[in-house]
Enzyme design. Sequence first.
Site, PDB file in Angstrom:
ATOM      1  N   TYR A  66       0.865  -1.187   0.000  1.00  0.00           N
ATOM      2  CA  TYR A  66       0.000   0.000   0.000  1.00  0.00           C
ATOM      3  C   TYR A  66       0.894   1.226   0.000  1.00  0.00           C
ATOM      4  O   TYR A  66       1.861   1.306   0.752  1.00  0.00           O
ATOM      5  CB  TYR A  66      -0.879   0.002   1.254  1.00  0.00           C
ATOM      6  CG  TYR A  66      -1.782   1.221   1.382  1.00  0.00           C
ATOM      7  CD1 TYR A  66      -2.866   1.400   0.523  1.00  0.00           C
ATOM      8  CD2 TYR A  66      -1.553   2.184   2.367  1.00  0.00           C
ATOM      9  CE1 TYR A  66      -3.697   2.512   0.644  1.00  0.00           C
ATOM     10  CE2 TYR A  66      -2.384   3.299   2.493  1.00  0.00           C
ATOM     11  CZ  TYR A  66      -3.450   3.454   1.625  1.00  0.00           C
ATOM     12  OH  TYR A  66      -4.271   4.545   1.742  1.00  0.00           O
ATOM     13  N   ASP A  83       9.419   3.311  -0.593  1.00  0.00           N
ATOM     14  CA  ASP A  83       8.346   3.943   0.181  1.00  0.00           C
ATOM     15  C   ASP A  83       8.581   3.587   1.650  1.00  0.00           C
ATOM     16  O   ASP A  83       8.212   2.505   2.111  1.00  0.00           O
ATOM     17  CB  ASP A  83       6.977   3.470  -0.299  1.00  0.00           C
ATOM     18  CG  ASP A  83       5.846   4.107   0.510  1.00  0.00           C
ATOM     19  OD1 ASP A  83       6.137   4.890   1.437  1.00  0.00           O
ATOM     20  OD2 ASP A  83       4.679   3.807   0.212  1.00  0.00           O
ATOM     21  N   LYS A 114       4.646   9.436   8.745  1.00  0.00           N
ATOM     22  CA  LYS A 114       4.467   8.867  10.089  1.00  0.00           C
ATOM     23  C   LYS A 114       5.482   9.410  11.104  1.00  0.00           C
ATOM     24  O   LYS A 114       5.293  10.498  11.634  1.00  0.00           O
ATOM     25  CB  LYS A 114       4.466   7.339  10.010  1.00  0.00           C
ATOM     26  CG  LYS A 114       3.296   6.848   9.101  1.00  0.00           C
ATOM     27  CD  LYS A 114       3.056   5.365   9.190  1.00  0.00           C
ATOM     28  CE  LYS A 114       2.091   4.874   8.137  1.00  0.00           C
ATOM     29  NZ  LYS A 114       0.722   4.748   8.543  1.00  0.00           N
TER      30      LYS A 114
HETATM   31  N1  PMP Z   1       2.944   4.401   2.139  1.00  0.00           N
HETATM   32  C1  PMP Z   1       2.985   3.492   3.129  1.00  0.00           C
HETATM   33  C2  PMP Z   1       4.043   2.441   3.117  1.00  0.00           C
HETATM   34  C3  PMP Z   1       2.049   3.556   4.158  1.00  0.00           C
HETATM   35  O1  PMP Z   1       2.104   2.641   5.148  1.00  0.00           O
HETATM   36  C4  PMP Z   1       1.063   4.570   4.144  1.00  0.00           C
HETATM   37  C5  PMP Z   1       0.016   4.689   5.241  1.00  0.00           C
HETATM   38  N2  PMP Z   1      -0.168   3.638   6.057  1.00  0.00           N
HETATM   39  C6  PMP Z   1       1.074   5.491   3.087  1.00  0.00           C
HETATM   40  C7  PMP Z   1       2.035   5.378   2.118  1.00  0.00           C
HETATM   41  C8  PMP Z   1       0.063   6.592   3.022  1.00  0.00           C
HETATM   42  O2  PMP Z   1       0.273   7.503   4.027  1.00  0.00           O
HETATM   43  P1  PMP Z   1      -0.931   8.454   4.523  1.00  0.00           P
HETATM   44  O3  PMP Z   1      -1.908   7.568   5.200  1.00  0.00           O
HETATM   45  O4  PMP Z   1      -0.241   9.419   5.445  1.00  0.00           O
HETATM   46  O5  PMP Z   1      -1.483   9.120   3.312  1.00  0.00           O
END
Ligand code: PMP
Length: 427
Positions: A142, A237, A265
């Site tokens: 994701y 990512d 995060k």
């Molecule tokens: N990339 C990864 C690996 C994530 O875990 C997340 C959110 N869990 C996101 C992108 C998206 O981040 P956000 O929820 O702050 O939009």
Amino acid sequence: MSNNEHLFARAQRHIPGGVNSPVRAFGSVGGTPRFFVRGEGPYVWDADGKRYIDYVGSWGPLILGHAHPAVVEAVERAARNGLSFGAPTEAEIDLADLLCELLPSLEQVRLVSSGTEATMSAIRLARGFTGRDKLVKFEGCYHGHADSLLVKAGSGLLTFGNPSSAGVPAGVANDTLVLPYNDVAALEELFSAKGSEIAAIIVEPIAGNMNLVRANPQFVQAMRRLTEQHGALLIYDEVMTGFRVGLQCAQGLHGITPDLTTLGKVIGGGMPLAAFGGRADVMSKLTPLGPVYQAGTLSGNPLSVAAGLATLNEIRKPGFFEELTAKTCMLTEGFNAVGRELNIPFCAQSVGGMFGIYFAEQVPDNYNDVMNSDRARFNAFFHDMLEQGVYLAPSAFEAGFVSAAHSGATIMATISTARLALEHAKR
Ligand code: PMP
């Protein structure tokens, strides 16, 4: 009716599903989501006054625990000087400098407000830089909810059983090529067929959105080698793994220098903040220097930057990650021991302050392995733990998080609770 039930009923009137992000609705585990009123250290309290040991930590940001005094103080101080300017500030330079110092692959970095924005912008930049359209992602990973990334994705999409979203134009989805995680042969085959059309690979270098799945070294090296050979970019990512699995992030653990990295995060310490950065020749294609557009009214928000700086300054102290890693291992080793003792297919693993628990004989290697775990047992376990005051992610497809505020005693208490819950789950 409990206060939680009352609030959930009220929430559903004007908020779709009663929540502002889908997994919060307890859709796959069933029951009533807990509405939180307060957090302190490793604990949260719900609207009925019940206390839980929290292993979600706002889905990763709260590496120091809830309401850490240094973070709260930094945010309060920043707030008194104004909430937002939409103009440059010195603190955002400090944060950019610190991120580039801690993560050698970052020559330049731009701050945004969410992980979704970071990945969406990094992909646009990779496409603008290479002049190519195709994007490679992996099943179960994701990367936020931008259109081109909602194809065979993880997290809430898996939780609700539909890994691709409605509303994504076929033309956009066609440019996203999806491969199985940890499959070097599939990667080689795709690059030999379409290498010259591929702008980038985007990968969760340690996946945390199909539960926790580690990338194996051959896979990681193949991604770096093939992107280099074919003139594509490698995007790590690290929204979840960044400053969570270690101070050098997943790329440091892998010994890989990606072309671009996305962060989120932890770098915002619980406030809305994320970032993308990497090679200066690539980053200089962004507006105002180059032709790739990207912007944000609240980008580099002073409160978020203050929380991020305060958090990073705590976690870069000597010994921070050694201690966090040891505590998280203590938790997962405890889980493993209980699973063995009760002779049920239950196991766990961790990297730094991030962990996965699985109702399976062994830890998974990819999406298919994860899908074969026993979800009914997970749901029973989740509710039992919740009842006994341990808040785990309400889905079998999410990683868990330990913070520096979780003490050894808190972790031992969690393991004892898990033993009881697993005895029930065995029945
Ligand atoms: N990339 C990864 C690996 C994530 O875990 C997340 C959110 N869990 C996101 C992108 C998206 O981040 P956000 O929820 O702050 O939009």
